[in-house]
Design a protein around this motif. Structure first.
Motif, PDB file in Angstrom:
ATOM      1  N   PHE A  23      21.945  -3.265  -5.659  1.00 40.36           N
ATOM      2  CA  PHE A  23      22.339  -4.336  -4.747  1.00 40.36           C
ATOM      3  C   PHE A  23      23.084  -5.336  -5.623  1.00 40.36           C
ATOM      4  O   PHE A  23      22.472  -6.063  -6.403  1.00 40.36           O
ATOM      5  CB  PHE A  23      21.111  -4.964  -4.088  1.00 40.36           C
ATOM      6  CG  PHE A  23      20.495  -4.093  -3.034  1.00 40.36           C
ATOM      7  CD1 PHE A  23      20.879  -4.211  -1.706  1.00 40.36           C
ATOM      8  CD2 PHE A  23      19.550  -3.142  -3.379  1.00 40.36           C
ATOM      9  CE1 PHE A  23      20.315  -3.392  -0.733  1.00 40.36           C
ATOM     10  CE2 PHE A  23      18.987  -2.324  -2.415  1.00 40.36           C
ATOM     11  CZ  PHE A  23      19.376  -2.447  -1.079  1.00 40.36           C
ATOM     12  N   HIS A  24      24.412  -5.345  -5.523  1.00 43.02           N
ATOM     13  CA  HIS A  24      25.243  -6.122  -6.451  1.00 43.02           C
ATOM     14  C   HIS A  24      25.566  -7.534  -5.956  1.00 43.02           C
ATOM     15  O   HIS A  24      26.031  -8.371  -6.721  1.00 43.02           O
ATOM     16  CB  HIS A  24      26.557  -5.376  -6.743  1.00 43.02           C
ATOM     17  CG  HIS A  24      27.405  -5.194  -5.527  1.00 43.02           C
ATOM     18  ND1 HIS A  24      27.299  -4.075  -4.725  1.00 43.02           N
ATOM     19  CD2 HIS A  24      28.370  -5.973  -4.988  1.00 43.02           C
ATOM     20  CE1 HIS A  24      28.165  -4.173  -3.737  1.00 43.02           C
ATOM     21  NE2 HIS A  24      28.823  -5.323  -3.871  1.00 43.02           N
ATOM     22  N   ARG A  25      25.330  -7.797  -4.689  1.00 43.20           N
ATOM     23  CA  ARG A  25      25.631  -9.123  -4.120  1.00 43.20           C
ATOM     24  C   ARG A  25      24.524  -9.443  -3.119  1.00 43.20           C
ATOM     25  O   ARG A  25      24.492  -8.867  -2.027  1.00 43.20           O
ATOM     26  CB  ARG A  25      26.997  -9.085  -3.441  1.00 43.20           C
ATOM     27  CG  ARG A  25      27.467 -10.404  -2.905  1.00 43.20           C
ATOM     28  CD  ARG A  25      28.939 -10.291  -2.465  1.00 43.20           C
ATOM     29  NE  ARG A  25      29.376 -11.545  -1.922  1.00 43.20           N
ATOM     30  CZ  ARG A  25      29.779 -11.719  -0.663  1.00 43.20           C
ATOM     31  NH1 ARG A  25      29.827 -10.695   0.175  1.00 43.20           N
ATOM     32  NH2 ARG A  25      30.150 -12.902  -0.245  1.00 43.20           N
ATOM     33  N   VAL A  26      23.643 -10.354  -3.499  1.00 39.45           N
ATOM     34  CA  VAL A  26      22.479 -10.672  -2.673  1.00 39.45           C
ATOM     35  C   VAL A  26      22.401 -12.189  -2.542  1.00 39.45           C
ATOM     36  O   VAL A  26      22.094 -12.890  -3.501  1.00 39.45           O
ATOM     37  CB  VAL A  26      21.182 -10.099  -3.285  1.00 39.45           C
ATOM     38  CG1 VAL A  26      20.008 -10.318  -2.340  1.00 39.45           C
ATOM     39  CG2 VAL A  26      21.336  -8.618  -3.623  1.00 39.45           C
ATOM     40  N   ILE A  27      22.710 -12.674  -1.343  1.00 40.61           N
ATOM     41  CA  ILE A  27      22.794 -14.112  -1.109  1.00 40.61           C
ATOM     42  C   ILE A  27      21.651 -14.536  -0.194  1.00 40.61           C
ATOM     43  O   ILE A  27      21.561 -14.077   0.954  1.00 40.61           O
ATOM     44  CB  ILE A  27      24.161 -14.482  -0.488  1.00 40.61           C
ATOM     45  CG1 ILE A  27      25.295 -13.994  -1.394  1.00 40.61           C
ATOM     46  CG2 ILE A  27      24.244 -15.985  -0.244  1.00 40.61           C
ATOM     47  CD1 ILE A  27      26.675 -14.105  -0.783  1.00 40.61           C
ATOM     48  N   ASP A  28      20.785 -15.399  -0.725  1.00 36.99           N
ATOM     49  CA  ASP A  28      19.622 -15.877   0.024  1.00 36.99           C
ATOM     50  C   ASP A  28      20.065 -16.472   1.358  1.00 36.99           C
ATOM     51  O   ASP A  28      21.038 -17.224   1.417  1.00 36.99           O
ATOM     52  CB  ASP A  28      18.872 -16.921  -0.812  1.00 36.99           C
ATOM     53  CG  ASP A  28      17.447 -17.091  -0.355  1.00 36.99           C
ATOM     54  OD1 ASP A  28      16.838 -16.104   0.104  1.00 36.99           O
ATOM     55  OD2 ASP A  28      16.935 -18.218  -0.455  1.00 36.99           O
ATOM     56  N   GLY A  29      19.383 -16.103   2.432  1.00 40.71           N
ATOM     57  CA  GLY A  29      19.703 -16.612   3.758  1.00 40.71           C
ATOM     58  C   GLY A  29      20.901 -15.943   4.393  1.00 40.71           C
ATOM     59  O   GLY A  29      21.262 -16.270   5.524  1.00 40.71           O
ATOM     60  N   PHE A  30      21.542 -15.009   3.699  1.00 40.66           N
ATOM     61  CA  PHE A  30      22.740 -14.359   4.236  1.00 40.66           C
ATOM     62  C   PHE A  30      22.555 -12.847   4.294  1.00 40.66           C
ATOM     63  O   PHE A  30      22.219 -12.287   5.332  1.00 40.66           O
ATOM     64  CB  PHE A  30      23.958 -14.761   3.409  1.00 40.66           C
ATOM     65  CG  PHE A  30      25.272 -14.181   3.855  1.00 40.66           C
ATOM     66  CD1 PHE A  30      25.533 -13.881   5.183  1.00 40.66           C
ATOM     67  CD2 PHE A  30      26.274 -13.942   2.926  1.00 40.66           C
ATOM     68  CE1 PHE A  30      26.752 -13.340   5.587  1.00 40.66           C
ATOM     69  CE2 PHE A  30      27.500 -13.407   3.311  1.00 40.66           C
ATOM     70  CZ  PHE A  30      27.742 -13.114   4.637  1.00 40.66           C
ATOM     71  N   MET A  31      22.729 -12.151   3.155  1.00 39.29           N
ATOM     72  CA  MET A  31      22.663 -10.697   3.187  1.00 39.29           C
ATOM     73  C   MET A  31      22.481 -10.107   1.799  1.00 39.29           C
ATOM     74  O   MET A  31      22.666 -10.781   0.794  1.00 39.29           O
ATOM     75  CB  MET A  31      23.901 -10.115   3.869  1.00 39.29           C
ATOM     76  CG  MET A  31      25.237 -10.479   3.254  1.00 39.29           C
ATOM     77  SD  MET A  31      25.712  -9.351   1.964  1.00 39.29           S
ATOM     78  CE  MET A  31      26.494 -10.474   0.839  1.00 39.29           C
TER      79      MET A  31
END
Length: 171
Positions: free
Chosen positions: A50-58
């Motif tokens: 998982f290379h892009r994990v943004i809290d509250g988003f995806m």
């Protein structure tokens, strides 16, 4: 685990904390659903971070070319820049909203550039509606998605250990 109604259109993603069960929306986005099944059956998603994990988003993953942490060539800075050897997919936008737990096709600015990368929504992200193809939803295991390490990219990213079509797991 949730009741699986259609094993041929259900994906099992094994994470370090447990299994995520995804119901593919093959009637809504048949090309995207088929691509995910093809790549899962080829083992292409196994080991991909998982290379892009943004809290509250995806949480975004699926770069089978550059995102496999089990390969010697793995470089986290390149994860998210590739796809698969298969051609890009035509957008299959629908009225299905980007709600918490839905699976969306990641793409570039070109709406017809989705390939192997996808994201799972942590929250309702309706600003994405009709701009990114929704082709699945988590029916069990969202608590495991919620535990994925955050970052763009994460310093020590979580990965998909094994991705399987449920019909094959039951065989």
């Amino acid at each position: 685990m949730a009741e699986i109604k259609d094993p041929e259109n259900t994906i099992l993603i094994e994470l370090k904390t447990g299994t995520v069960v995804i119901e593919l929306l093959a009637d809504v986005a048949p090309g995207h659903a088929q691509r995910m099944k093809d790549l899962a059956r080829a083992g292409a998603y196994d080991g991909v971070v998982f290379h892009r994990v943004i809290d509250g988003f995806m949480a975004q993953t699926g770069d089978v070319a550059n995102g496999n942490a089990t390969k010697d060539s793995f470089n986290i800075r390149r994860a998210g820049t590739g796809g698969s050897d298969l051609p890009d997919l035509k957008a299959e936008f629908s009225g299905i909203p980007h709600d918490r737990g839905t699976l969306g096709a990641a793409r570039s600015q070109n709406p017809h550039s989705a390939n192997s990368q996808f994201f799972i929504n942590f929250n309702d992200n309706h600003f994405l509606n009709r701009q990114y193809t929704v082709y699945g939803r988590v029916i069990s295991g969202m608590e495991h998605v919620d535990q994925i390490v955050r970052g763009e990219p994460p310093a020590s990213p979580d990965r998909m250990i094994k991705v399987t079509v449920a019909a094959d797991a039951q065989a």
